[in-house]
Design a protein around this motif. Structure first.
Motif, PDB file in Angstrom:
ATOM      1  N   VAL A  40       0.935  -0.839  -0.211  1.00 19.35           N
ATOM      2  CA  VAL A  40       0.257   0.182   0.256  1.00 19.35           C
ATOM      3  C   VAL A  40       0.665   1.731  -0.155  1.00 19.35           C
ATOM      4  O   VAL A  40       0.627   1.918  -0.436  1.00 19.35           O
ATOM      5  CB  VAL A  40      -1.082   0.309   1.066  1.00 19.35           C
ATOM      6  N   LEU A  41       2.091   1.131   0.813  1.00 22.81           N
ATOM      7  CA  LEU A  41       2.778   2.440   0.748  1.00 22.81           C
ATOM      8  C   LEU A  41       3.262   2.488  -0.744  1.00 22.81           C
ATOM      9  O   LEU A  41       3.684   3.427  -1.558  1.00 22.81           O
ATOM     10  CB  LEU A  41       3.942   1.713   2.361  1.00 22.81           C
ATOM     11  N   LEU A  42       3.705   1.436  -1.167  1.00 21.42           N
ATOM     12  CA  LEU A  42       4.964   1.139  -2.196  1.00 21.42           C
ATOM     13  C   LEU A  42       3.908   2.285  -3.258  1.00 21.42           C
ATOM     14  O   LEU A  42       4.598   2.847  -4.077  1.00 21.42           O
ATOM     15  CB  LEU A  42       5.126  -0.233  -2.621  1.00 21.42           C
ATOM     16  N   ARG A  43       2.636   2.009  -3.547  1.00 18.32           N
ATOM     17  CA  ARG A  43       1.735   3.229  -4.327  1.00 18.32           C
ATOM     18  C   ARG A  43       2.178   3.470  -4.446  1.00 18.32           C
ATOM     19  O   ARG A  43       1.619   4.645  -5.494  1.00 18.32           O
ATOM     20  CB  ARG A  43       0.319   2.020  -4.216  1.00 18.32           C
ATOM     21  N   GLU A  44       1.501   3.873  -2.646  1.00 16.85           N
ATOM     22  CA  GLU A  44       2.029   5.341  -2.418  1.00 16.85           C
ATOM     23  C   GLU A  44       2.725   6.632  -3.299  1.00 16.85           C
ATOM     24  O   GLU A  44       3.140   7.880  -3.247  1.00 16.85           O
ATOM     25  CB  GLU A  44       1.112   6.379  -0.957  1.00 16.85           C
ATOM     26  N   LEU A  45       3.464   5.903  -3.341  1.00 20.60           N
ATOM     27  CA  LEU A  45       5.242   6.633  -3.070  1.00 20.60           C
ATOM     28  C   LEU A  45       5.192   6.007  -4.769  1.00 20.60           C
ATOM     29  O   LEU A  45       6.602   6.291  -5.152  1.00 20.60           O
ATOM     30  CB  LEU A  45       6.787   5.783  -2.454  1.00 20.60           C
ATOM     31  N   ARG A  46       4.243   5.419  -5.760  1.00 21.22           N
ATOM     32  CA  ARG A  46       5.020   5.220  -6.629  1.00 21.22           C
ATOM     33  C   ARG A  46       6.082   6.507  -7.551  1.00 21.22           C
ATOM     34  O   ARG A  46       6.605   6.406  -7.793  1.00 21.22           O
ATOM     35  CB  ARG A  46       3.436   4.427  -7.267  1.00 21.22           C
ATOM     36  N   PRO A  47       5.103   7.955  -7.567  1.00 16.09           N
ATOM     37  CA  PRO A  47       6.016   8.572  -8.438  1.00 16.09           C
ATOM     38  C   PRO A  47       6.838   8.836  -8.307  1.00 16.09           C
ATOM     39  O   PRO A  47       8.168   9.453  -8.550  1.00 16.09           O
ATOM     40  CB  PRO A  47       5.369   9.604  -8.388  1.00 16.09           C
ATOM     41  N   LEU A  48       7.865   8.357  -6.826  1.00 17.13           N
ATOM     42  CA  LEU A  48       9.315   8.585  -6.247  1.00 17.13           C
ATOM     43  C   LEU A  48       9.727   7.858  -6.281  1.00 17.13           C
ATOM     44  O   LEU A  48      11.090   8.106  -6.354  1.00 17.13           O
ATOM     45  CB  LEU A  48       9.157   9.110  -4.667  1.00 17.13           C
ATOM     46  N   LEU A  49       9.264   5.903  -7.339  1.00 14.92           N
ATOM     47  CA  LEU A  49      10.242   4.770  -7.153  1.00 14.92           C
ATOM     48  C   LEU A  49      10.841   4.998  -8.576  1.00 14.92           C
ATOM     49  O   LEU A  49      10.237   5.641  -9.624  1.00 14.92           O
ATOM     50  CB  LEU A  49       9.331   3.956  -6.606  1.00 14.92           C
ATOM     51  N   HIS A  50      12.350   4.178  -8.391  1.00 13.06           N
ATOM     52  CA  HIS A  50      12.492   3.352  -9.863  1.00 13.06           C
ATOM     53  C   HIS A  50      11.679   2.295  -9.946  1.00 13.06           C
ATOM     54  O   HIS A  50      12.260   1.394  -9.114  1.00 13.06           O
ATOM     55  CB  HIS A  50      14.397   3.473  -9.420  1.00 13.06           C
ATOM     56  N   LEU A  51      10.941   2.539 -10.234  1.00  7.28           N
ATOM     57  CA  LEU A  51       9.774   1.425 -11.212  1.00  7.28           C
ATOM     58  C   LEU A  51      11.106  -0.174 -11.542  1.00  7.28           C
ATOM     59  O   LEU A  51       9.874  -1.119 -11.878  1.00  7.28           O
ATOM     60  CB  LEU A  51       8.808   1.551 -11.533  1.00  7.28           C
ATOM     61  N   ASP A  52      11.863   0.371 -11.843  1.00  4.62           N
ATOM     62  CA  ASP A  52      12.699  -1.016 -13.045  1.00  4.62           C
ATOM     63  C   ASP A  52      13.340  -1.918 -12.680  1.00  4.62           C
ATOM     64  O   ASP A  52      13.973  -2.837 -13.114  1.00  4.62           O
ATOM     65  CB  ASP A  52      13.453   0.149 -14.019  1.00  4.62           C
ATOM     66  N   ALA A  53      13.215  -1.704 -11.057  1.00  3.40           N
ATOM     67  CA  ALA A  53      14.350  -2.229 -10.055  1.00  3.40           C
ATOM     68  C   ALA A  53      13.570  -3.959  -9.915  1.00  3.40           C
ATOM     69  O   ALA A  53      12.544  -3.945  -9.484  1.00  3.40           O
ATOM     70  CB  ALA A  53      14.913  -1.883  -8.915  1.00  3.40           C
ATOM     71  N   LEU A  54      14.529  -4.604  -9.855  1.00  3.64           N
ATOM     72  CA  LEU A  54      14.687  -5.936 -10.349  1.00  3.64           C
ATOM     73  C   LEU A  54      14.000  -6.511  -8.729  1.00  3.64           C
ATOM     74  O   LEU A  54      14.505  -5.937  -7.809  1.00  3.64           O
ATOM     75  CB  LEU A  54      15.596  -7.306 -10.356  1.00  3.64           C
ATOM     76  N   THR A  55      12.956  -7.399  -8.399  1.00  4.26           N
ATOM     77  CA  THR A  55      12.218  -7.692  -6.923  1.00  4.26           C
ATOM     78  C   THR A  55      12.792  -9.607  -6.726  1.00  4.26           C
ATOM     79  O   THR A  55      13.061 -10.584  -8.655  1.00  4.26           O
ATOM     80  CB  THR A  55      11.647  -7.715  -6.787  1.00  4.26           C
ATOM     81  N   VAL A  56      12.938 -10.054  -5.655  1.00 11.47           N
ATOM     82  CA  VAL A  56      13.141 -11.350  -5.808  1.00 11.47           C
ATOM     83  C   VAL A  56      12.457 -12.548  -6.456  1.00 11.47           C
ATOM     84  O   VAL A  56      12.704 -13.498  -7.140  1.00 11.47           O
ATOM     85  CB  VAL A  56      13.127 -12.271  -4.567  1.00 11.47           C
TER      86      VAL A  56
END
Ligand code: FES
Length: 565
Positions: free
Chosen positions: A328-344
């Protein structure tokens, strides 16, 4: 013997005959009843940090069982093994002293034993950083599973949880607002179950930040320790580890500079622990990535605190979980994040945000239009008292104390503090700045969480709740107050903090990010020439290694020889 290189075939013990090494290894492991079919699978190591001294990991056995189930459901072979376990209250002189040792244990045991991926089970403050530091150095596919937060308790109708409320009730006891009987009764309620501290302390911070880094199952940070959700996260983590092994998804592909910026955004938005900065810096250092304090401060200026948890807000981790958790927090921060970062998962952070469950009405994670605090929780200060930086957790401090000048009341060491802080003769007023020296990484105390200096008894009994406090120590993420920490360089190596004397004037400006000692340069030069460095005793073993190699706070307090060049 086959030409296989994974599973049991990895890292064979050296006898000068690899065929014999594998033959011998199989013979021994078959003593535990394994079949050739089992031993032919990909192996997922599971790091066990359970210990009778670590109630924050009191559910480890149950989690390991669930991870094993997940690994086997995905066709792998789970193998659990122990490493050092560190609990905040059972580590002397500090848990920080042992973090790097634990990271070395993790790295070497991942390297030494045959596994294709590893599940890192941790929770209590230093354990997740140590696990990630070691795993980053070993660079084998790795996924973090936290033990989960403890439940909250109840004292006379008031909801309580470790450890913000531990400090609150102890401060009330010191101020004689409650008696010994009540403080003893609340002691039974503060930690209501196994699991890590239930507020946004260092453990919860590292859990949320690790999810932001992409090193955890999406949604894996917030489930409390004793819930079915936590067990399900464990099972899915085990299955995912098998996929990561097949895909060769190593930490260096996930832990990029962009991922660390995402993690810093999360840390700022949750009002996270100042310790999180040290730990992220240390983890990044294992990959040759430098986290810059000025960049942190710049990120903080446009990252609001959105998560309403103590000590910056009012709720606990179980409330964050019910509100939907970190997604929920990540969705709220979406415009501030590097969305291409890979996850597990092998997907990007942006893809994971898009896949997360739809939001619903809740008031634990605020929208960016209605933040708890308009800027990030932590600000970076500089000036002649902290040329290499200092931190203040502004979201858990009193803004009335942010722009002021005060008289220094100096304590030369933790022993000096303990001896004099409650003396009726202490010359101190509520407008003074309490200054603690020699509590940094090389002080001999290994940078304890002593930055939350107690309010002198004579002031606390007069109703004083907060004062400006300055030190080279750390502070528990569960603590609060107008507290300047991590002053660097530290006093024990002759940093400017070592030159402060009783009665000096100090200026603090959070708005201007300034921390200045108002003493003229000629006088400071005179004091500098008279300075004698501390020489804490550390003549053997790990303590000697620590004193020789530990770096300052802005370098993550890692050992110089463990960082990647
Ligand atoms: Fe373990 Fe707080 S003491 S997380």
């Amino acid at each position: 013997m086959s030409g296989k290189k994974d599973g049991l075939h990895k890292g064979l013990t050296t006898y000068g005959d690899t065929g014999f090494s594998l033959f011998l290894r199989k013979a021994f492991i078959k003593g535990a009843g394994y079949t050739d079919d089992a031993l032919d699978r990909r192996i997922v190591g599971i790091i066990d940090t359970g210990s009778a001294f670590n109630p924050c990991h009191g559910n480890s056995a149950q989690l390991i069982e669930a991870v094993k189930r997940g690994v086997m459901l995905a066709g792998g072979l789970p193998m659990d093994f122990p490493v050092i376990s560190i609990h905040e209250s059972f580590a002397s002189p500090t848990s920080m002293f042992l973090r790097n040792l634990m990271s070395m244990d993790v790295e070497e045991m991942i390297r030494a034993q045959p596994m294709d991926a590893v599940v890192l089970i941790g929770g209590c403050d230093k354990t997740v950083p140590a696990l990630l530091m070691g795993a980053a150095s070993a660079n084998l596919p790795a996924i973090t599973l936290v033990t989960g937060a403890m439940l909250t308790g109840s004292h006379e109708g008031v909801r309580v949880g470790a450890c913000t409320d531990c400090r609150r009730y102890w401060a009330r006891f010191r101020a004689q607002e409650i008696d010994a009987d009540e403080v003893s009764r609340v002691n039974n309620q503060l930690v209501a179950s196994v699991g890590f501290c239930s507020v946004m302390g260092t453990a919860s911070t590292m859990a949320c930040v690790t999810e932001g880094l992409g090193m955890m199952l999406p949604g894996g940070a917030s489930a409390p320790a004793v819930t079915a959700d936590r067990i399900r996260v464990a099972e899915r983590t085990g299955s995912l580890a098998v996929e990561m092994a097949a895909d060769g998804l190593t930490p260096d592909k996930i832990l990029t500079a962009d991922a660390f910026e995402n993690a810093l955004r999360v840390l700022l938005a949750i009002g996270g622990s100042t310790n999180g900065i040290i730990h992220l810096t240390a983890i990044a250092g294992r990959l040759g990535i430098k986290l810059d304090l000025d960049r942190l401060d710049a990120l903080g200026r446009d990252t609001p605190v959105l998560v309403d948890l103590k000590p910056s807000g009012q709720y606990y981790m179980e409330d964050l979980h019910k509100a939907g958790g970190v997604p929920v927090l990540l969705r709220e921060l979406r415009p501030l994040l590097h969305l291409d970062a890979l996850t597990v998962t092998g997907r990007t952070l942006g893809e994971e945000i898009d896949r997360a469950a739809a939001g619903f009405a809740q008031d634990v994670v605020r929208p960016r239009t209605n933040p708890i605090y308009p800027q990030g929780g932590i600000a970076v200060l500089r000036g002649n008292l902290a040329p290499n930086g200092a931190l203040i957790k502004q979201s858990a401090a009193d803004p009335k104390l942010f722009e002021r000048e005060g008289r220094a009341v100096v304590f030369e060491s933790l022993d000096d503090l303990a001896a004099r802080i409650d003396s009726p003769d202490l010359d101190v007023t509520a407008d003074d700045f309490l200054v603690l020296k020699n509590a940094g990484p090389k002080s001999g105390y290994a940078m304890p969480e002593a930055g939350y200096l107690p309010i002198p008894t004579k002031l606390s009994r007069a109703g004083v709740k907060d004062m400006v406090r300055i030190s080279d120590a750390r502070m528990s993420g569960t603590a609060f107050g107008t507290i300047v920490l991590h002053v660097s360089p530290e006093a024990a190596i002759g940093g400017p903090l070592s030159l402060v004397k009783n009665g000096d004037r100090i200026r603090l400006s959070v708005a201007q990010r300034k921390l200045e000692l108002l003493v003229d340069e000629a006088e400071l030069a005179r004091r500098r020439s008279a300075y004698k460095p501390l020489q804490p005793k550390a003549d053997r073993g790990y303590a000697k290694l620590y004193m020789r190699s530990v770096l300052q706070a802005e370098e993550g307090c890692d050992f110089d020889f463990l960082r990647k060049a």
